[in-house]
Write an enzyme that holds these catalytic residues in place. Structure first.
Site, PDB file in Angstrom:
ATOM      1  N   ASP A  10     -21.902 -60.414  -7.107  1.00  0.00           N
ATOM      2  CA  ASP A  10     -22.501 -60.929  -5.859  1.00  0.00           C
ATOM      3  C   ASP A  10     -24.034 -60.884  -5.966  1.00  0.00           C
ATOM      4  O   ASP A  10     -24.708 -60.199  -5.201  1.00  0.00           O
ATOM      5  CB  ASP A  10     -22.006 -60.129  -4.634  1.00  0.00           C
ATOM      6  CG  ASP A  10     -22.456 -58.669  -4.641  1.00  0.00           C
ATOM      7  OD1 ASP A  10     -22.580 -58.098  -3.542  1.00  0.00           O
ATOM      8  OD2 ASP A  10     -22.699 -58.121  -5.735  1.00  0.00           O
ATOM      9  N   ASP A  15     -26.953 -57.197  -9.910  1.00  0.00           N
ATOM     10  CA  ASP A  15     -25.963 -58.080 -10.546  1.00  0.00           C
ATOM     11  C   ASP A  15     -26.646 -58.992 -11.564  1.00  0.00           C
ATOM     12  O   ASP A  15     -26.133 -59.231 -12.651  1.00  0.00           O
ATOM     13  CB  ASP A  15     -25.281 -58.970  -9.508  1.00  0.00           C
ATOM     14  CG  ASP A  15     -24.620 -58.216  -8.379  1.00  0.00           C
ATOM     15  OD1 ASP A  15     -25.344 -57.747  -7.494  1.00  0.00           O
ATOM     16  OD2 ASP A  15     -23.387 -58.085  -8.403  1.00  0.00           O
ATOM     17  N   ASN A  40     -23.706 -59.204  -1.233  1.00  0.00           N
ATOM     18  CA  ASN A  40     -25.118 -58.918  -0.912  1.00  0.00           C
ATOM     19  C   ASN A  40     -25.697 -59.967   0.043  1.00  0.00           C
ATOM     20  O   ASN A  40     -26.492 -59.645   0.928  1.00  0.00           O
ATOM     21  CB  ASN A  40     -25.948 -58.899  -2.198  1.00  0.00           C
ATOM     22  CG  ASN A  40     -25.789 -57.598  -2.965  1.00  0.00           C
ATOM     23  OD1 ASN A  40     -25.765 -56.523  -2.374  1.00  0.00           O
ATOM     24  ND2 ASN A  40     -25.642 -57.702  -4.277  1.00  0.00           N
ATOM     25  N   THR A 128     -18.801 -56.207  -9.875  1.00  0.00           N
ATOM     26  CA  THR A 128     -20.015 -55.549  -9.373  1.00  0.00           C
ATOM     27  C   THR A 128     -20.330 -55.968  -7.932  1.00  0.00           C
ATOM     28  O   THR A 128     -21.462 -55.813  -7.464  1.00  0.00           O
ATOM     29  CB  THR A 128     -21.227 -55.880 -10.270  1.00  0.00           C
ATOM     30  OG1 THR A 128     -21.439 -57.309 -10.254  1.00  0.00           O
ATOM     31  CG2 THR A 128     -21.011 -55.412 -11.696  1.00  0.00           C
ATOM     32  N   ASP A 245     -25.507 -52.129 -10.967  1.00  0.00           N
ATOM     33  CA  ASP A 245     -24.505 -52.952 -11.646  1.00  0.00           C
ATOM     34  C   ASP A 245     -24.568 -52.976 -13.171  1.00  0.00           C
ATOM     35  O   ASP A 245     -23.518 -53.006 -13.828  1.00  0.00           O
ATOM     36  CB  ASP A 245     -24.574 -54.388 -11.104  1.00  0.00           C
ATOM     37  CG  ASP A 245     -24.191 -54.442  -9.634  1.00  0.00           C
ATOM     38  OD1 ASP A 245     -24.634 -55.365  -8.942  1.00  0.00           O
ATOM     39  OD2 ASP A 245     -23.441 -53.546  -9.177  1.00  0.00           O
TER      40      ASP A 245
HETATM   41  O1  RIB Z   1     -23.887 -50.217  -3.558  1.00  0.00           O
HETATM   42  C1  RIB Z   1     -24.517 -50.971  -4.565  1.00  0.00           C
HETATM   43  C2  RIB Z   1     -23.714 -52.201  -4.872  1.00  0.00           C
HETATM   44  O2  RIB Z   1     -23.665 -53.061  -3.735  1.00  0.00           O
HETATM   45  C3  RIB Z   1     -24.349 -53.057  -5.979  1.00  0.00           C
HETATM   46  O3  RIB Z   1     -23.337 -53.759  -6.649  1.00  0.00           O
HETATM   47  C4  RIB Z   1     -25.208 -54.021  -5.220  1.00  0.00           C
HETATM   48  O4  RIB Z   1     -25.456 -55.230  -5.949  1.00  0.00           O
HETATM   49  C5  RIB Z   1     -24.338 -54.291  -4.035  1.00  0.00           C
HETATM   50  O5  RIB Z   1     -23.381 -55.296  -4.419  1.00  0.00           O
HETATM   51 CA    CA Z   2     -23.488 -56.189  -6.775  1.00  0.00          CA
END
Ligand code: RIB
Ligand code: CA
Length: 315
Positions: A10, A15, A40, A128, A245
């Site tokens: 995301d 990421d 996100n 991720t 990630d």
């Molecule tokens: O909590 C952190 C995660 O949430 C990471 O993957 C960030 O990119 C969000 O997706």
């Molecule tokens: Ca992420």
């Protein structure tokens, strides 16, 4: 032999670094496809961002659109961390326009068809973002669960408090029902939660080392991480934000960077203050058999050196 992976993500700044680290490591990682989920920022933006990141690396790897929202709940996004675009930069300079199309096939069908058509245990799925695409794939095609070599997840927290609520880590909190289904599925699951990612801080020396590299990719990533650092530095008072990630990809490239232990983990899906908590049996207090391999420690200097060296090879 390179690990053949599907990366479900995301993007989101961290990421983006995970995608680039995978693309920069052809000896160890064969990226079969990128599948994208709402998280996100809304799916339209995470999808655009994934295509922009692949273009930044001068690659044309396939990008698939997945689920725009969680299975049961309304989506929760994180513009407060990643900015309105999901990839805001310190300089305000946006990433260049994408030159890769969105594939016609839905991400969930791509995951199912790929795992079914490739040899057993030959595909590693990395997630991720929120686990909606993964959970829907497992619900539609439970036969793919034992066919997967491994599912490597950035999400959850054992000892660490939550980062989106006091109890929950963002990816699990956004879709706790998907996370519950995945953690209970019997898949060969490796979890990189906040316990490990909070050891991987983007400190000024590490950001400077990245910015000092030759090539456009490192310069752009340093500019992105300059923005990404802002919210978490103000929130935690740390020297830098945790780079969550890429831990999943670094583990596949160089597993000795990390220490991991088998533990029982269950996701709390009860509405209330603990919704989305990954209840982690760190000390074996229950009679439950371990269902997850949990990353507990890591060498941050090795981690950031790997990322810097590999991203410097992208032009
Ligand atoms: O909590 C952190 C995660 O949430 C990471 O993957 C960030 O990119 C969000 O997706
Ligand atoms: Ca992420």
């Amino acid at each position: 032999m390179a690990k053949r992976i599907i990366l479900d993500c995301d993007p989101g700044h961290d990421d983006a670094v995970a995608i680039l680290l995978a693309l920069a490591s052809p000896q160890e990682i064969e990226l079969i496809g990128l599948t994208v989920v709402g998280g996100n920022v809304p799916l339209a933006s995470t999808l655009l961002n994934a295509r922009k990141v692949v273009t930044l690396a001068n690659r044309r790897d396939p990008v698939y659109a997945g689920c725009p929202r969680p299975m049961m709940r309304e989506i929760v996004t994180a513009e407060h961390v990643h900015g309105e675009t999901g990839l805001d930069s310190g300089s305000g300079q946006p990433l260049g326009d994408p030159e890769v199309p969105v594939q016609q096939q839905h991400a969930v069908n791509f995951i199912i068809d790929t795992v079914r058509s490739e040899p057993e245990q030959s595909i590693t799925l990395v997630a991720t973002g929120p686990l909606t695409n993964v959970a829907v794939a497992f619900a539609m095609a439970p036969d793919i669960i034992p066919r997967l070599n491994e599912l490597v997840v950035m999400g959850g927290a054992g000892f660490e408090p939550g980062n989106i609520t006091p109890a929950a880590e963002f990816n699990v909190y956004v879709d706790p029902h998907a996370a519950r289904a995945v953690f209970d599925s019997g898949v060969n699951l490796t979890m990189f939660g906040l316990d490990i990612t909070h050891q991987m801080l983007i400190t000024p020396p590490r950001l400077k080392a990245l910015a000092a590299q030759e090539g456009k990719v490192c310069a752009v990533v340093a500019d992105l991480l300059d923005f990404f650092n802002r919210y978490d530095i103000s929130k935690y008072g740390w020297e830098g934000a945790p780079l969550h990630d890429p831990c999943t990809i670094a583990y596949l490239i160089e597993p000795t960077i990390f220490e991991l232990s088998p533990m029982h983990v269950v996701v709390d899906t009860q509405e209330g203050p603990s919704l989305g908590r990954t209840v982690t049996d760190w000390w074996g207090a229950s009679d439950e058999q371990p269902n997850v391999t949990v990353a507990t420690k890591g060498d941050a200097d090795q981690f950031f050196s790997l990322i810097t060296q590999r991203l410097a090879t992208l032009h």
